[in-house]
Design a protein around this motif. Structure first.
Motif, short mmCIF file in Angstrom:
data_model
loop_
_atom_site.label_atom_id
_atom_site.label_comp_id
_atom_site.label_asym_id
_atom_site.label_seq_id
_atom_site.Cartn_x
_atom_site.Cartn_y
_atom_site.Cartn_z
N UNK A 256 0.90 -1.26 0.07
CA UNK A 256 -0.06 0.02 0.15
C UNK A 256 0.88 1.16 0.01
N UNK A 257 2.07 1.26 0.00
CA UNK A 257 3.02 2.29 0.13
C UNK A 257 3.65 2.66 -1.45
N UNK A 258 3.52 3.86 -1.83
CA UNK A 258 4.26 4.29 -3.14
C UNK A 258 5.63 3.99 -3.14
N UNK A 259 6.36 3.25 -4.13
CA UNK A 259 7.67 3.03 -4.21
C UNK A 259 8.20 3.56 -5.61
N UNK A 260 9.33 4.19 -5.43
CA UNK A 260 10.02 4.85 -6.32
C UNK A 260 11.26 4.16 -6.42
N UNK A 261 11.51 3.57 -7.83
CA UNK A 261 13.02 2.84 -7.92
C UNK A 261 13.84 3.89 -8.71
N UNK A 262 15.03 3.87 -8.06
CA UNK A 262 16.18 4.89 -9.03
C UNK A 262 17.60 4.12 -8.70
N UNK A 263 18.57 4.80 -9.30
CA UNK A 263 19.93 4.48 -9.32
C UNK A 263 20.43 4.59 -7.93
N UNK A 264 21.17 3.75 -7.42
CA UNK A 264 22.09 3.70 -6.29
C UNK A 264 22.95 4.98 -6.32
N UNK A 265 23.14 5.49 -5.12
CA UNK A 265 24.08 6.71 -5.16
C UNK A 265 25.58 6.24 -5.73
N UNK A 266 25.94 5.05 -5.06
CA UNK A 266 27.12 4.70 -5.56
C UNK A 266 27.30 4.46 -7.12
N UNK A 267 26.42 4.24 -7.69
CA UNK A 267 26.57 4.28 -9.27
C UNK A 267 26.77 5.55 -9.67
N UNK A 268 26.15 6.53 -9.25
CA UNK A 268 26.36 7.97 -9.77
C UNK A 268 27.60 8.45 -9.59
N UNK A 269 28.47 7.90 -8.68
CA UNK A 269 29.71 8.30 -8.48
C UNK A 269 30.71 7.85 -9.44
N UNK A 270 30.41 6.97 -10.20
CA UNK A 270 31.37 6.45 -11.23
C UNK A 270 31.06 7.08 -12.58
N UNK A 271 29.69 8.11 -12.45
CA UNK A 271 29.53 8.54 -13.81
C UNK A 271 29.84 10.11 -13.92
N UNK A 272 29.98 10.79 -14.91
CA UNK A 272 30.03 12.14 -15.18
C UNK A 272 28.49 12.66 -15.07
N UNK A 274 25.45 13.00 -16.19
CA UNK A 274 24.99 12.16 -17.39
C UNK A 274 23.40 12.09 -17.13
N UNK A 275 22.92 11.58 -17.90
CA UNK A 275 21.42 11.14 -18.24
C UNK A 275 20.86 10.61 -16.81
N UNK A 276 21.86 9.67 -16.25
CA UNK A 276 21.30 8.88 -15.19
C UNK A 276 21.32 9.94 -13.80
N UNK A 277 22.07 10.75 -13.64
CA UNK A 277 21.90 11.92 -12.72
C UNK A 277 20.46 12.86 -12.73
N UNK A 278 20.48 12.88 -14.07
CA UNK A 278 19.13 13.74 -14.46
C UNK A 278 18.02 12.94 -14.02
N UNK A 279 18.09 11.61 -14.28
CA UNK A 279 16.72 10.85 -13.88
C UNK A 279 16.73 10.48 -12.56
N UNK A 280 17.72 10.70 -11.91
CA UNK A 280 17.59 10.43 -10.29
C UNK A 280 16.89 11.73 -9.83
#
Length: 306
Positions: A256-272, A274-280
């Protein structure tokens, strides 16, 4: 006309109105566990439907077509329905239902995890428990996959560089770390040979043995929204057969609780940048809108395409 799927809310709601005997209580408890996990139907075959039909007729004071002693028929119905729901219900591997923890506080839950025989019997987890951080009145729950080296060292989830990145994201939302509830699916750091600072992904057995505790946390905290971080944690909550592309970019419901899935912050640390940070950040804006939080033009402009 009996449906091949037993609707859980219909079953549980009908139990009181029909005055079922105590023989039905184990089945009702089991179905309530499924409902808390977010499952709405249990598959039943022809035999199970016949047995349940006879059980309902007995509960209503009616005589079933094939007369049997009331007690025998009821016991058969309960055992058969529980057996079939355990074997045939379309429960995803990482959401396998086990007995719910007993306890009314996070402190008692933490104590249960620390001595859990099933977790210890796996022999694949390290010994230090990394439970959670945050209060039971938090609107936002963050769920990762398992403790890292930094989490284990500090004894708190989302520590180290990944934790700092998450804190920065929260700060951009106008939220402080202590205002959210942070936890992981698996509460012990997964072990491996010659382990130093490296951490492997939790496996299916470790997730299966840990899910009942995560669901108990959800029930105790009652967050307004869950942000699940990374594919492993997302699949544990939403199902391993759900494609990652279908998990991202929208809200789902678990217990019954809304859930939003997104990228783990550790993944963002390896990216410039990029589109992934924008999506987060788009996910965070969606969470803020869901909670009715004020959003400034500056916040809306973060990572905006130019």
């Amino acid at each position: 006309m009996w449906s091949p799927d037993l609707r859980l809310d219909g079953w549980i709601g009908s139990g009181e109105s029909m005055g079922m005997s105590a023989l039905a209580e184990p089945l009702i408890d089991y179905l309530q566990q499924l409902e808390r996990q977010g499952q709405t139907h249990v598959h039943l075959d022809d035999r199970a439907r016949l047995v349940l039909r006879a059980f309902f007729q007995r509960a209503r004071g009616q005589e079933p077509a094939a007369a049997r002693p009331v007690e025998t028929e009821s016991k058969v119905a309960v055992k058969e329905a529980v057996r079939l729901s355990e074997v045939q219900a379309p429960v995803v591997e990482a959401q396998k239902v086990v007995a719910a923890p007993v306890g009314t506080s996070l402190e008692s839950l933490q104590q249960q995890i620390s001595v859990d025989a099933q977790l210890k019997s796996l022999g694949t987890l390290r010994e230090k428990l990394v439970f959670s951080e945050g209060g039971v009145d938090a609107d936002i729950m963050l769920v990762g996959e398992a403790p890292s080296y930094h989490d284990e060292s500090k004894g708190a989830p989302f520590s180290g560089p990944a934790g700092k990145k998450m804190e920065a994201i929260l700060k951009a939302m106008g939220v402080e770390r202590h205002e959210v509830y942070m936890t992981n699916v698996v509460k012990f750091r997964p072990a491996q040979a010659n382990q130093t600072t490296n951490t492997r992904k939790p496996n299916a057995d470790e997730i299966n043995a840990s899910m009942r505790y995560l669901m108990a946390e959800v029930e105790m905290v009652k967050p307004k929204v869950i942000i699940v971080l990374g594919a492993i944690a997302a699949k544990a909550l939403l199902g391993p057969d759900v494609p990652v592309k279908d998990m991202l970019g929208g809200f789902h419901k678990v217990a019954g609780v809304p859930v939003r899935a997104t990228y783990h912050p550790s993944y963002l640390m390896h990216q410039e940048v990029t589109e992934e940070k924008r999506k987060v950040w788009q996910d965070m804006l969606a969470v803020m809108e869901l909670l009715g939080m004020p959003i400034s033009e500056k916040q809306r402009g973060y990572f905006k395409k130019k």
